[in-house]
Design a protein around this motif. Structure first.
Motif, mmCIF file in Angstrom:
data_model
loop_
_atom_site.group_PDB
_atom_site.id
_atom_site.type_symbol
_atom_site.label_atom_id
_atom_site.label_comp_id
_atom_site.label_asym_id
_atom_site.label_seq_id
_atom_site.Cartn_x
_atom_site.Cartn_y
_atom_site.Cartn_z
ATOM 1 N N HIS A 1 0.918 -0.814 0.083
ATOM 2 C CA HIS A 1 -0.029 0.180 0.127
ATOM 3 C C HIS A 1 0.933 1.191 0.224
ATOM 4 N N SER A 2 2.121 1.227 -0.802
ATOM 5 C CA SER A 2 2.854 2.364 -0.579
ATOM 6 C C SER A 2 3.587 2.663 -2.187
ATOM 7 N N PRO A 3 3.267 3.842 -2.808
ATOM 8 C CA PRO A 3 4.203 4.431 -4.165
ATOM 9 C C PRO A 3 5.402 4.182 -4.230
ATOM 10 N N ASP A 4 5.795 4.375 -2.652
ATOM 11 C CA ASP A 4 7.423 4.529 -2.857
ATOM 12 C C ASP A 4 7.736 2.550 -3.036
ATOM 13 N N TYR A 5 8.137 1.729 -2.950
ATOM 14 C CA TYR A 5 8.368 0.439 -3.504
ATOM 15 C C TYR A 5 7.566 0.540 -5.177
ATOM 16 N N ARG A 6 8.521 -0.462 -5.658
ATOM 17 C CA ARG A 6 8.673 -0.922 -7.293
ATOM 18 C C ARG A 6 9.546 -2.250 -7.343
ATOM 19 N N ILE A 7 9.066 -3.041 -8.109
ATOM 20 C CA ILE A 7 9.678 -4.359 -8.744
ATOM 21 C C ILE A 7 10.604 -3.801 -9.901
ATOM 22 N N VAL A 8 12.328 -4.650 -9.348
ATOM 23 C CA VAL A 8 13.505 -4.285 -9.874
ATOM 24 C C VAL A 8 13.730 -5.110 -10.540
ATOM 25 N N LEU A 9 14.090 -5.694 -12.086
ATOM 26 C CA LEU A 9 15.050 -6.515 -12.869
ATOM 27 C C LEU A 9 16.118 -5.674 -13.257
ATOM 28 N N ARG A 10 17.508 -6.980 -12.613
ATOM 29 C CA ARG A 10 18.547 -6.522 -12.474
ATOM 30 C C ARG A 10 19.691 -7.859 -12.762
ATOM 31 N N LYS A 11 20.305 -7.801 -12.684
ATOM 32 C CA LYS A 11 21.349 -8.371 -12.971
ATOM 33 C C LYS A 11 21.877 -9.642 -11.374
ATOM 34 N N SER A 12 21.640 -10.363 -11.238
ATOM 35 C CA SER A 12 21.442 -11.497 -10.244
ATOM 36 C C SER A 12 23.085 -12.348 -9.912
ATOM 37 N N TYR A 13 23.674 -12.917 -10.917
ATOM 38 C CA TYR A 13 25.237 -12.475 -10.222
ATOM 39 C C TYR A 13 26.348 -12.209 -9.997
ATOM 40 N N TRP A 14 27.383 -12.992 -9.719
ATOM 41 C CA TRP A 14 28.431 -12.176 -9.285
ATOM 42 C C TRP A 14 29.553 -11.796 -9.747
ATOM 43 N N ASP A 15 29.908 -12.799 -10.862
ATOM 44 C CA ASP A 15 31.276 -12.958 -10.859
ATOM 45 C C ASP A 15 31.410 -12.283 -12.799
ATOM 46 N N THR A 16 31.803 -11.409 -13.205
ATOM 47 C CA THR A 16 32.190 -10.383 -13.918
ATOM 48 C C THR A 16 32.517 -10.845 -15.504
ATOM 49 N N ALA A 17 32.718 -12.654 -15.337
ATOM 50 C CA ALA A 17 33.101 -13.393 -16.400
ATOM 51 C C ALA A 17 31.494 -13.507 -16.890
ATOM 52 N N TYR A 18 30.608 -13.805 -16.253
ATOM 53 C CA TYR A 18 29.110 -13.470 -17.018
ATOM 54 C C TYR A 18 28.872 -12.822 -17.133
ATOM 55 N N ASP A 19 29.021 -11.856 -17.457
ATOM 56 C CA ASP A 19 29.325 -10.172 -18.060
ATOM 57 C C ASP A 19 29.478 -10.637 -20.006
ATOM 58 N N CYS A 20 30.461 -11.385 -19.788
ATOM 59 C CA CYS A 20 30.289 -11.852 -22.004
ATOM 60 C C CYS A 20 29.220 -12.459 -22.498
ATOM 61 N N ASP A 21 28.319 -13.518 -20.801
ATOM 62 C CA ASP A 21 27.548 -13.843 -22.047
ATOM 63 C C ASP A 21 26.376 -13.258 -21.934
ATOM 64 N N VAL A 22 26.264 -12.447 -21.252
ATOM 65 C CA VAL A 22 25.020 -11.550 -21.485
ATOM 66 C C VAL A 22 24.934 -10.425 -22.517
ATOM 67 N N MET A 23 26.346 -9.725 -22.599
ATOM 68 C CA MET A 23 26.349 -8.809 -23.627
ATOM 69 C C MET A 23 27.124 -9.792 -25.328
ATOM 70 N N ASP A 24 27.281 -10.661 -25.333
ATOM 71 C CA ASP A 24 26.780 -11.911 -26.728
ATOM 72 C C ASP A 24 25.263 -11.532 -26.743
ATOM 73 N N ASP A 25 24.582 -10.522 -26.472
ATOM 74 C CA ASP A 25 23.439 -10.897 -26.932
ATOM 75 C C ASP A 25 22.130 -9.371 -26.551
ATOM 76 N N ARG A 26 21.895 -9.057 -27.916
ATOM 77 C CA ARG A 26 21.362 -7.610 -27.971
ATOM 78 C C ARG A 26 20.817 -6.743 -26.987
ATOM 79 N N VAL A 27 19.691 -7.718 -26.242
ATOM 80 C CA VAL A 27 19.136 -7.603 -25.032
ATOM 81 C C VAL A 27 19.479 -7.147 -23.879
ATOM 82 N N GLY A 28 20.572 -7.835 -23.626
ATOM 83 C CA GLY A 28 20.859 -8.761 -22.520
ATOM 84 C C GLY A 28 22.185 -7.521 -22.591
#
Length: 471
Positions: free
Chosen positions: A192-219
């Protein structure tokens, strides 16, 4: 997740008969109200499916009406039962347990099952509207968002949905990662508050996985938008020259190069928490905690007003626990606070300061559960990597989807160019630069990847059966 039953309520059913409701809280917030008979039914189902040897003890039935003292005793027993089930790696992740909690959450909030439009935010503030059912679970909503953005199935597992509270100063507080036992629409609506929202964010920590994500246009666009946002809010530290280079890459539209430069900056990929209190190196110290790079980073203000920085590597934590306390009056919790208890949360971890010296460090923060979840996910990721596995996972395709997929996809908008450095923020950057050379006793100020080698990950010091729910 911290499960508790801090209170009971006497309520009336449709026939006017009274019964005792047990209020199940998650992280100090009411999740659902259930009767003893409902929990008994769940217990019988679990026992039938998994056998008596696996299921924890359940408080027995009583022939006569319970006295107030007996009700409170049963409350404590049910609380221990729920915590034991949740902590069990098989029972706690079972669809039987999670579906019970989802159904109870929906019934408690009295939200009927119907088609609705839910707004999910990206890191840059962009809204993605998805058509779902109020009864859709977290995985369903995540899949709907991925479909709307045209994110490939194999990349869905790299992202999660987070409950975030927007603050008046323009900042935000990450409250928790949405779990499999809750319904996102019900969770956000019940606040019951407009201050809260649901946010999409990456859920991994190892930056090596960034390569997998960056290979896709949307990612790539999602990761780029998140990186720009983290820089804007000051989570990633940049000096003037780095800021100039980043802005130049933005102007050229070089998103991959922008991210690769950002990966070299301090606190890239970290989640920052609100100011809180710690007992290290002294009791009552104010601290700003950041989670990332397989560590908890501390910016501590000592009672002498001296500032120090240090890091606690997750590979040197033997165990951790989250504890909570609820104010009581006359021996009972106040039922009027059933929607949100005034819960004091603490995260404590035992840290290997030197070869033969372990020490407990405590953080008192409303975000203690979120910190614990971050630690657990770091451990899970390290274990997967050590075993030669991958965090890649395919989302299950449901035959009878409960939400309507939109024929039209939504593009991730490119964020605006970085603003010129804020003079006040530049002071913070300079201060932090000075602090980076100061190490707290027993802490490593290094942020190099060599501090997280596989050789540091020994069973003697790593998580002896203790994780998020070890309370």
């Amino acid at each position: 997740m911290h499960f508790s039953i801090p209170e009971t309520e006497v309520r009336s059913d449709e026939n006017g008969s009274t019964y005792v409701a047990y209020n199940i809280h998650v992280n100090g917030v009411l999740h659902c109200r259930v009767r003893y008979s409902q929990l008994l039914g769940l217990h019988e189902q679990i026992k039938k499916e998994y056998g008596n040897n696996v299921v924890p003890a359940f408080p027995p039935k009583k022939i006569f009406t319970l006295t107030p003292a007996e009700v409170d005793q049963r409350r404590e027993q049910l609380e221990k039962y729920m915590q034991a089930v949740r902590q069990d790696p098989i029972l706690g992740s079972s669809e039987m347990f999670n579906s019970f909690l989802r159904k109870a959450q929906q019934e408690t909030q009295q939200i009927p099952t119907e088609e609705v439009q839910l707004e999910i935010y990206l890191s840059n503030g962009q809204k993605v509207k998805v058509n779902i059912l109020t009864s859709d679970q977290t995985e369903d909503v995540l899949e709907a968002v991925a479909s709307k953005l045209d994110l490939p199935d194999e990349l869905v597992g790299y992202f999660s949905l987070f409950l975030v509270q927007e603050r008046g100063d323009g900042g935000c507080t990450y409250v928790r990662k949405l779990q499999e036992f809750e319904l996102p629409y019900v969770s956000i609506t019940s606040l019951h508050s407009p201050d809260y929202r649901i946010v999409l964010r990456k859920s991994y920590w190892d930056t090596a996985y960034d390569c997998d994500v960056m290979d896709d246009r949307v990612g790539l666009n999602l990761l780029y938008a998140q990186t720009v946002s983290d820089i804007e809010r000051g989570w990633i530290l940049v000096n003037k020259e780095q800021h100039r280079q980043l802005k130049s890459l933005q102007e050229k539209g070089s998103k991959k190069e922008f991210i690769r430069l950002a990966q070299t900056l301090k606190y890239y990929g970290y989640i920052k928490f609100d100011p809180c209190i710690t007992d290290f190196p002294e009791k009552g110290c104010h601290v700003i905690v950041g989670a990332g790079n397989n560590e908890l980073n501390f910016h501590v203000k000592l009672p002498s007003d001296q500032m120090k920085e240090g890091s606690f590597k997750v590979t040197r934590m033997r165990c951790w626990r989250v504890t909570s306390s609820v104010p009581v009056a006359n021996g009972t919790a106040n039922p009027s606070s059933s929607s949100k208890c005034d819960v004091k949360l603490e995260l404590a971890f035992e840290y290997l300061m030197s070869k033969d010296r372990l020490q407990w460090v405590t953080i008192t923060s409303p975000q203690a559960i979120m910190m614990s979840i971050c630690l657990q996910s770091m451990v899970d990721e390290l274990m997967v990597k050590k075993s030669g596995g991958s965090i890649k996972k395919m989302q299950k395709k449901r035959v009878n989807g409960s939400f309507q997929r939109s024929d039209s996809q939504q593009a991730v908008k490119s964020p605006p160019l970085l603003d010129s450095p804020d003079p006040s923020r530049e002071q913070v950057v300079k201060l932090s630069t000075k602090l980076s050379s100061v190490s707290l006793r027993g802490l490593s100020s290094s942020n190099s990847a060599s501090d997280i080698s596989g050789n540091d990950f020994h069973g003697n010091y790593a998580f002896e059966g203790i994780g998020d729910d070890d309370l």
